[in-house]
Design a protein around this motif. Sequence first.
Motif, short mmCIF file in Angstrom:
data_model
loop_
_atom_site.label_atom_id
_atom_site.label_comp_id
_atom_site.label_asym_id
_atom_site.label_seq_id
_atom_site.Cartn_x
_atom_site.Cartn_y
_atom_site.Cartn_z
N ARG A 37 0.80 -1.22 0.00
CA ARG A 37 0.00 0.00 0.00
C ARG A 37 0.84 1.27 0.00
NH1 ARG A 37 -3.77 -0.86 5.04
NH2 ARG A 37 -4.40 1.25 4.49
N GLY A 38 2.13 1.15 0.20
CA GLY A 38 2.98 2.33 0.32
C GLY A 38 3.25 3.02 -1.00
N LEU A 39 3.68 4.26 -0.92
CA LEU A 39 4.04 5.05 -2.09
C LEU A 39 5.13 4.38 -2.91
CD1 LEU A 39 2.93 8.27 -1.55
CD2 LEU A 39 5.15 8.64 -2.55
N GLU A 40 5.98 3.60 -2.22
CA GLU A 40 7.13 2.97 -2.88
C GLU A 40 6.69 1.99 -3.98
OE1 GLU A 40 6.40 0.63 0.97
OE2 GLU A 40 6.33 2.70 0.26
N ASN A 41 5.52 1.38 -3.80
CA ASN A 41 5.03 0.43 -4.79
C ASN A 41 4.91 1.09 -6.16
OD1 ASN A 41 3.82 -1.76 -6.08
ND2 ASN A 41 2.56 -2.27 -4.30
N LYS A 42 4.46 2.32 -6.18
CA LYS A 42 4.31 3.08 -7.43
C LYS A 42 5.65 3.65 -7.89
CE LYS A 42 1.64 6.94 -9.38
NZ LYS A 42 2.62 7.99 -9.61
N ILE A 43 6.34 4.35 -6.98
CA ILE A 43 7.57 5.09 -7.34
C ILE A 43 8.68 4.15 -7.79
CG2 ILE A 43 9.41 6.58 -6.45
CD1 ILE A 43 7.33 7.83 -4.57
N VAL A 44 8.92 3.07 -7.05
CA VAL A 44 10.03 2.16 -7.36
C VAL A 44 9.76 1.40 -8.65
CG1 VAL A 44 11.38 0.18 -6.54
CG2 VAL A 44 10.67 1.96 -4.93
N ASN A 45 8.52 0.98 -8.83
CA ASN A 45 8.17 0.25 -10.07
C ASN A 45 8.35 1.14 -11.30
OD1 ASN A 45 7.45 -2.52 -9.52
ND2 ASN A 45 5.77 -1.72 -8.30
N GLU A 46 8.08 2.44 -11.15
CA GLU A 46 8.28 3.38 -12.27
C GLU A 46 9.75 3.50 -12.65
OE1 GLU A 46 6.48 7.00 -10.97
OE2 GLU A 46 4.46 6.39 -11.58
N LYS A 47 10.65 3.19 -11.71
CA LYS A 47 12.09 3.27 -11.95
C LYS A 47 12.65 1.97 -12.54
CE LYS A 47 12.96 7.34 -9.87
NZ LYS A 47 13.66 8.47 -10.49
N ASN A 48 11.77 0.99 -12.76
CA ASN A 48 12.18 -0.33 -13.29
C ASN A 48 13.20 -1.03 -12.41
OD1 ASN A 48 10.53 -0.23 -15.65
ND2 ASN A 48 11.99 1.20 -16.58
N ILE A 49 13.04 -0.89 -11.10
CA ILE A 49 13.88 -1.58 -10.14
C ILE A 49 13.14 -2.84 -9.68
CG2 ILE A 49 14.92 -1.43 -7.82
CD1 ILE A 49 15.08 1.66 -8.32
N ASN A 50 13.86 -3.94 -9.57
CA ASN A 50 13.28 -5.19 -9.11
C ASN A 50 12.60 -4.97 -7.75
OD1 ASN A 50 12.64 -7.88 -8.85
ND2 ASN A 50 14.72 -8.56 -8.40
N PHE A 51 11.31 -5.27 -7.66
CA PHE A 51 10.52 -4.90 -6.48
C PHE A 51 9.66 -6.06 -6.00
CE2 PHE A 51 6.69 -3.13 -4.45
CZ PHE A 51 7.24 -2.22 -3.56
N LYS A 52 9.66 -6.28 -4.69
CA LYS A 52 8.75 -7.24 -4.06
C LYS A 52 7.95 -6.52 -2.98
CE LYS A 52 11.12 -11.64 -4.88
NZ LYS A 52 10.03 -12.24 -5.68
N ALA A 53 6.66 -6.83 -2.89
CA ALA A 53 5.79 -6.13 -1.94
C ALA A 53 5.35 -7.06 -0.81
CB ALA A 53 4.57 -5.59 -2.67
N LEU A 54 5.31 -6.51 0.39
CA LEU A 54 4.82 -7.22 1.56
C LEU A 54 3.52 -6.56 2.02
CD1 LEU A 54 8.12 -7.45 3.65
CD2 LEU A 54 7.17 -9.21 2.15
N LYS A 55 2.62 -7.35 2.56
CA LYS A 55 1.39 -6.81 3.13
C LYS A 55 1.66 -6.52 4.60
CE LYS A 55 -3.58 -7.54 3.43
NZ LYS A 55 -4.72 -8.46 3.15
N ILE A 56 1.75 -5.25 4.93
CA ILE A 56 2.13 -4.86 6.28
C ILE A 56 1.56 -3.48 6.57
CG2 ILE A 56 4.33 -3.80 5.56
CD1 ILE A 56 5.59 -5.11 8.11
N GLN A 57 1.40 -3.16 7.84
CA GLN A 57 0.86 -1.85 8.21
C GLN A 57 1.48 -1.38 9.52
OE1 GLN A 57 -3.32 -2.88 8.52
NE2 GLN A 57 -3.18 -3.29 10.71
N GLY A 58 1.31 -0.10 9.83
CA GLY A 58 1.88 0.48 11.04
C GLY A 58 0.94 0.36 12.22
N PHE A 59 1.47 0.66 13.41
CA PHE A 59 0.67 0.62 14.64
C PHE A 59 -0.14 1.89 14.81
CE2 PHE A 59 3.85 -2.59 15.79
CZ PHE A 59 3.08 -3.53 16.44
N GLU A 60 -1.30 1.74 15.45
CA GLU A 60 -2.06 2.89 15.92
C GLU A 60 -1.52 3.30 17.28
OE1 GLU A 60 -6.11 1.57 16.07
OE2 GLU A 60 -6.56 2.36 14.07
N ARG A 61 -1.74 4.56 17.65
CA ARG A 61 -1.26 5.02 18.97
C ARG A 61 -2.01 4.33 20.11
NH1 ARG A 61 0.15 11.50 18.46
NH2 ARG A 61 1.67 11.26 16.78
N LYS A 62 -3.29 3.99 19.87
CA LYS A 62 -4.06 3.26 20.86
C LYS A 62 -3.50 1.84 20.91
CE LYS A 62 -8.79 1.86 21.95
NZ LYS A 62 -10.19 1.80 21.45
#
Length: 361
Positions: A37-62
């Motif tokens: 879901r990160g911006l990197e998925n779009k930006i890095v792929n546009e640079k034609n760099i070998n890319f692998k994506a993980l499904k991950i998310q950050g913590f909430e403050r609660k």
Amino acid sequence: MKIIVSGGGTGGHIYPALSLIDRLSKNDEVLYVGSERGLENKIVNEKNINFKALKIQGFERKLFSTHNLKTVHLFLKSFKQSKKIIKEFKPDVVIGTGGYVSGAVIFAAAKCKVPTLIHEQNSVVGLTNKFLSKYVDKIAISFDEVRSQFPKDKIIFTGNPRAQEVLNEKKQFDLTQWGLKNELNTVLVFGGSQGAPKLNQAMIDSIEQLNKKDYQLVFVTGSKRFEEVSKALSNINVNKNIYITPYISNMTEILPQISLIVARAGATTIAEITALGIPSILIPSPYVTADHQTKNAMSLVNNEAGLIIEEKNLNSLNLVQKIDHVMDDNKIREKMKINSKKLGIPDAADRLFNVVKDLSK
């Protein structure tokens, strides 16, 4: 060398990683591991760099929430996936530039006994890098102020590699494409890729005053906010000395043309403007962890390289006053330029590359 790079979520984590990749030789093999879901998925792929994506998310403050339970589950799953990726790719070094995705990747690399390095761009340590600092081999920093927050024996001061990329940019943008003049002093107002609503409003309220200036301005609204800014200005005359755009993709080509930048105080912005010695008026985002943008900004303010306006105090009056203070006095602008340049690290990418090379031996 075979290198895995991981970092994501914001441009501040992604662009330093890309600057380092750009510094690597043609013989080096790179794999970028980011989030789905990160911006990197779009930006890095546009640079034609070998890319692998993980499904991950950050913590909430609660602390105790369904979201955080899912976050822990996704982290453990991504950790296992990262170990598999590392075993298959067999990297010589694994590098993290921040963001929660790098937590799983770098932690997995450390457990696989692969040499590891993290790069901290800000003057305050991010949560991911704080966690990883116990496990990595080396920690590259961009601000001296952050030294006390890391184990001393692991620290190497490199600066932000984005600085060298900006400095080495060969292309120079022709401002006449925007109806502006290349020879006229130019102010860039930029609230980040998403835009900064309060800065946008202050600019909308200032347009009639700025129309009368003998300098010119480029006002970047942010992609999501361009329509609302255009609507707000539909009944206001905008003179030819002001160009309004939603986003600038080729920022490295524009910056050498800029006499003053009005911007947030993200680490990448600081690296870019100090590399080139651009005077600045910084409006730190109050919505970031540990108010680190204010601390970033103060590194320039304390060295008379920039001015600061807290967002809560931002309005059209003090915005125009501050811009005029710099733009109407060549001596002030030149002094800020010299002081800004002194803070820049023009060989930051080389420094970081050398740390990577040493770790790979």
